[in-house]
Scaffold this motif. Sequence first.
Motif, short mmCIF file in Angstrom:
data_model
loop_
_atom_site.label_atom_id
_atom_site.label_comp_id
_atom_site.label_asym_id
_atom_site.label_seq_id
_atom_site.Cartn_x
_atom_site.Cartn_y
_atom_site.Cartn_z
N ARG A 7 1.08 -1.03 0.32
CA ARG A 7 0.26 0.08 0.07
C ARG A 7 1.28 1.04 -0.05
NH1 ARG A 7 -3.93 2.34 4.96
NH2 ARG A 7 -1.39 2.31 5.47
N ASN A 12 -2.57 6.29 -0.71
CA ASN A 12 -3.22 4.38 -0.40
C ASN A 12 -4.12 3.87 -1.41
OD1 ASN A 12 -2.66 5.74 2.53
ND2 ASN A 12 -4.51 7.09 2.05
N TYR A 14 -3.29 -0.24 -3.40
CA TYR A 14 -3.12 -1.09 -3.08
C TYR A 14 -2.72 -1.79 -4.25
CZ TYR A 14 -5.48 -1.11 0.85
OH TYR A 14 -5.78 -1.63 2.42
N CYS A 20 4.74 2.73 -6.15
CA CYS A 20 3.62 3.30 -6.45
C CYS A 20 3.21 3.19 -8.00
CB CYS A 20 3.23 4.25 -5.56
SG CYS A 20 1.34 4.43 -6.23
N ILE A 30 1.73 -5.07 3.54
CA ILE A 30 0.33 -5.20 4.43
C ILE A 30 0.46 -6.85 4.81
CG2 ILE A 30 -2.45 -5.12 3.97
CD1 ILE A 30 -0.61 -2.66 3.47
#
Length: 60
Positions: A7, A12, A14, A20, A30
């Motif tokens: 995450r 925020n 996934y 990212c 996670i």
Amino acid sequence: MKMKMHRCNSCNIYTIKNTCPNCDGDLNVIYPPKYSIEDKYGKYRRKLKEEALNGENFNE
């Protein structure tokens, strides 16, 4: 190769990638909570879920 769910700290979302895809930000792995027969917080989770399903606003 093991794939772990990550995450993003900033947006925020996934992902299973190493960075990212939206902002190239840092990711956290996670982990699911441990299962315990003696669930100390189960009562509170069930109450919170029930209030969320009823549409009650808890910020008041």
